[in-house]
Design an enzyme around this catalytic site. Sequence first.
Site, PDB file in Angstrom:
ATOM      1  N   LYS A  97      -5.812   4.205   8.787  1.00 41.64           N
ATOM      2  CA  LYS A  97      -4.674   4.985   8.215  1.00 41.64           C
ATOM      3  C   LYS A  97      -5.093   6.304   8.317  1.00 41.64           C
ATOM      4  O   LYS A  97      -4.359   7.186   8.712  1.00 41.64           O
ATOM      5  CB  LYS A  97      -4.404   4.529   6.742  1.00 41.64           C
ATOM      6  N   SER A 105       0.864  -1.336   0.093  1.00 40.33           N
ATOM      7  CA  SER A 105      -0.040  -0.241  -0.056  1.00 40.33           C
ATOM      8  C   SER A 105       0.852   1.366   0.019  1.00 40.33           C
ATOM      9  O   SER A 105       0.245   2.310   0.031  1.00 40.33           O
ATOM     10  CB  SER A 105      -1.012  -0.260   1.185  1.00 40.33           C
TER      11      SER A 105
END
Length: 358
Positions: free
Chosen positions: A297, A252
């Site tokens: 996140k 990611s």
Amino acid sequence: MPRRSATMLAATLLLIGLLCVSVLLKVPYTEMSPGPTYNTLGQQEKTGEPVITITGHESYPAAGNLNMTTVQVTGAKYQPSLISAVVGWLRDDVLVVPHDNVYPKGQTDQEAQKQNAEEFASSEDSAKTAALNQLGIPVGTEVIVSSVVAGGPSEGKLHAGDQIVAVDGQRTTGQGSVAELVTKHQPGETVVFTVVPRAKASATPNPADETTVPITTGRATDGRAIVGIMPGTDHTYPFKIDIGLQDVGGPSAGLMFALGIIDKLTPNDLTGGTFVAGTGTITDNGQVGPIGGIRMKLIAARDKGAQYFLTPADNCDDAGKATPSGLTLVKVENLDGALKALEKIRSGDTAGLPSCKA
């Protein structure tokens, strides 16, 4: 004992029993929470070395933040109690998901770490390729040994990552050419590979690093000659780009690595000194893909001080439902779009930024 007292005692004992069960009963879930963030323009905390180092090409100091974000995940063997899972479901900074969503088919911690490391290495490679393609810097390819079949003719002779320069003296032109040249032989015959061992492979070919490896071919089930390898391709770069983060895995970080590389290769700061964080996988041609744990996140970025968060378009719906106060989500579909968004951010003209709607 009066009936009312007996009823209260029974209810109390039942409640105690239920509480004991909720504490002791394990459920098949995994917990995610906000992890650390890393400024791709900054230094590694443990070593003080730059996260991204460029050697052999002019690079520039970069100000501001382009932070990649991470998620902390409980181990494969860990299973929360029922009450812990319920508490996690009620919290905004914990995500409780089915265990098999994170560790499929009984995957162990070691297997998960290996997979994450491989995905991280692949994301680094794609980030470098996407960044250089965006800047118009040529990226080459080479044919490599992708994997070696255990017990096959090449085991112990060829190794994953070796560059295949030629087969029987004929230069390889792609991974398909390896099989084509090998199958010209009959099973039991010798085929000669010219390779550069992985440890010596570089973007600048050096014939002195080449070595010949004779291999006696085996027989496939359909009678073809085989050597027991899976050929693949890898990128070569005209200069060295090192990404030095450790103890981080998964795919990611690709977008933020690509932006960090571009920032270091260009004289103007991409952020204008603004704190930008983000996430997203990236392909060689710069397409940005979705990731897991987006809500965690966002919290990690907000807690670190980010003002803007580059969000993969496919994560926008989920992210828009849980945007922390003070954090602006910027919808990103590709690397070019991310660069255009950063141009608006550093100019202060943010009215037209593509956003994720709540």
